[in-house]
Enzyme design. Structure first.
Site, short mmCIF file in Angstrom:
data_model
loop_
_atom_site.label_atom_id
_atom_site.label_comp_id
_atom_site.label_asym_id
_atom_site.label_seq_id
_atom_site.Cartn_x
_atom_site.Cartn_y
_atom_site.Cartn_z
N LYS A 14 0.83 -1.21 0.00
CA LYS A 14 0.00 0.00 0.00
C LYS A 14 0.87 1.26 0.00
O LYS A 14 0.58 2.20 -0.74
CB LYS A 14 -0.94 0.03 1.22
N ARG A 89 -9.83 0.60 8.99
CA ARG A 89 -9.39 -0.76 9.31
C ARG A 89 -10.45 -1.52 10.09
O ARG A 89 -10.25 -2.70 10.41
CB ARG A 89 -8.12 -0.71 10.13
N ARG A 128 11.48 -5.90 4.98
CA ARG A 128 11.33 -4.46 5.20
C ARG A 128 11.91 -4.07 6.56
O ARG A 128 12.49 -3.00 6.72
CB ARG A 128 9.85 -4.09 5.12
N ARG A 134 11.20 0.23 11.61
CA ARG A 134 9.93 0.05 12.30
C ARG A 134 10.02 -1.13 13.25
O ARG A 134 10.27 -2.26 12.82
CB ARG A 134 8.80 -0.19 11.27
N ARG A 146 -0.31 -8.85 13.43
CA ARG A 146 -0.90 -7.81 12.59
C ARG A 146 -1.76 -8.43 11.49
O ARG A 146 -2.81 -7.90 11.13
CB ARG A 146 0.21 -6.94 11.98
P1 AMP Z 1 0.51 0.59 9.01
O1 AMP Z 1 1.63 1.57 8.81
O2 AMP Z 1 -0.73 0.96 8.25
O3 AMP Z 1 0.94 -0.84 8.77
O4 AMP Z 1 0.12 0.68 10.55
C1 AMP Z 1 1.02 0.35 11.58
C2 AMP Z 1 0.26 0.15 12.88
O5 AMP Z 1 -0.42 1.38 13.23
C3 AMP Z 1 -0.84 -0.90 12.83
O6 AMP Z 1 -0.34 -2.21 13.08
C4 AMP Z 1 -1.78 -0.42 13.95
O7 AMP Z 1 -1.24 -0.73 15.23
C5 AMP Z 1 -1.70 1.10 13.80
N1 AMP Z 1 -2.72 1.61 12.86
C6 AMP Z 1 -2.50 2.20 11.65
N2 AMP Z 1 -3.67 2.55 11.06
C7 AMP Z 1 -4.65 2.15 11.92
C8 AMP Z 1 -6.07 2.21 11.88
N3 AMP Z 1 -6.73 2.73 10.83
N4 AMP Z 1 -6.76 1.71 12.94
C9 AMP Z 1 -6.12 1.19 14.00
N5 AMP Z 1 -4.79 1.08 14.10
C10 AMP Z 1 -4.04 1.56 13.07
#
Ligand code: AMP
Length: 191
Positions: A14, A89, A128, A134, A146
């Site tokens: 993404k 999400r 990654r 991260r 996740r």
């Molecule tokens: P991402 O960068 O989208 O993979 O997000 C990393 C982490 O941020 C996720 O594993 C969640 O812990 C948190 N996170 C990101 N976006 C959301 C969302 N829309 N709702 C809840 N948690 C989120």
């Protein structure tokens, strides 16, 4: 406005595809993961709380991410459109997003859903983790948590948009350019 959701499990590409899409279509990129990581980098109270949850691979509460998205949208009243990445999400987030857009007589044009097999996701995220910095990318059990969160809570978002016939499935395996072309084809059909 043209508003789209780029959907898919962690590691489905993404972020990579969002960068290319916002450049091509002039959209404003709104990634809740990026917004949360910037709160962490600035050591805000919200960031410190969110980090504990993110490091377990769990989802941050709906009201936190909805609040962040709402203020980010308000900060860009003249955007040509938004590309939502990593949001919504949960079904509640999806409903809240539709309500926020409806305040300005706007809506989601399409949800593009990237499909990638689980073992490929784990492989990509571990790789990654070697360079992303991260903490949630370095530990296989956090990565799997996740993916479980995605399967348990986030697939409901696709069901939600299916009812409005707004979901397009895209094969998320192949070269970056092949996947980008497939995404552009769907967008161009909606523009
Ligand atoms: P991402 O960068 O989208 O993979 O997000 C990393 C982490 O941020 C996720 O594993 C969640 O812990 C948190 N996170 C990101 N976006 C959301 C969302 N829309 N709702 C809840 N948690 C989120």
């Amino acid at each position: 406005m043209f508003n789209l959701i780029l959907f898919g499990p962690p590691g489905s590409g993404k972020g990579t595809q969002s960068e290319k899409l916002i450049e091509k279509y002039g959209l404003k990129h709104l990634s809740t993961g990026d917004l949360l990581r910037s709160e962490i980098a600035n050591q805000t109270a919200l960031g410190l709380e969110a980090k504990k949850i993110m490091d377990k691979g769990h989802l941050v509460p709906d009201e936190v991410v909805i609040g962040m998205i709402s203020s980010a949208m308000e900060q860009h009243p003249n955007a040509k459109g938004f590309l939502f990445d990593g949001f919504p999400r949960t079904a509640s987030q999806a409903e809240a997003l539709d309500k926020l857009l409806a305040l300005n007589n706007e809506e989601i044009a399409v949800m593009l859903a990237l499909e990638v097999g689980e073992e490929e996701l784990v492989k990509r995220l571990m790789k990654r983790g070697e360079t992303s910095g991260r903490s949630d990318d370095t530990n296989e059990s956090v990565i799997r948590a996740r993916i479980v969160e995605y399967l348990q809570k986030t697939t409901a978002v696709a069901d939600y948009y299916h009812t409005f016939d707004k979901v397009k499935l895209i094969k998320g395996e192949g070269t970056i350019d092949e996947i980008f072309s497939a995404l552009c084809k769907e967008i161009d059909e909606k523009l």
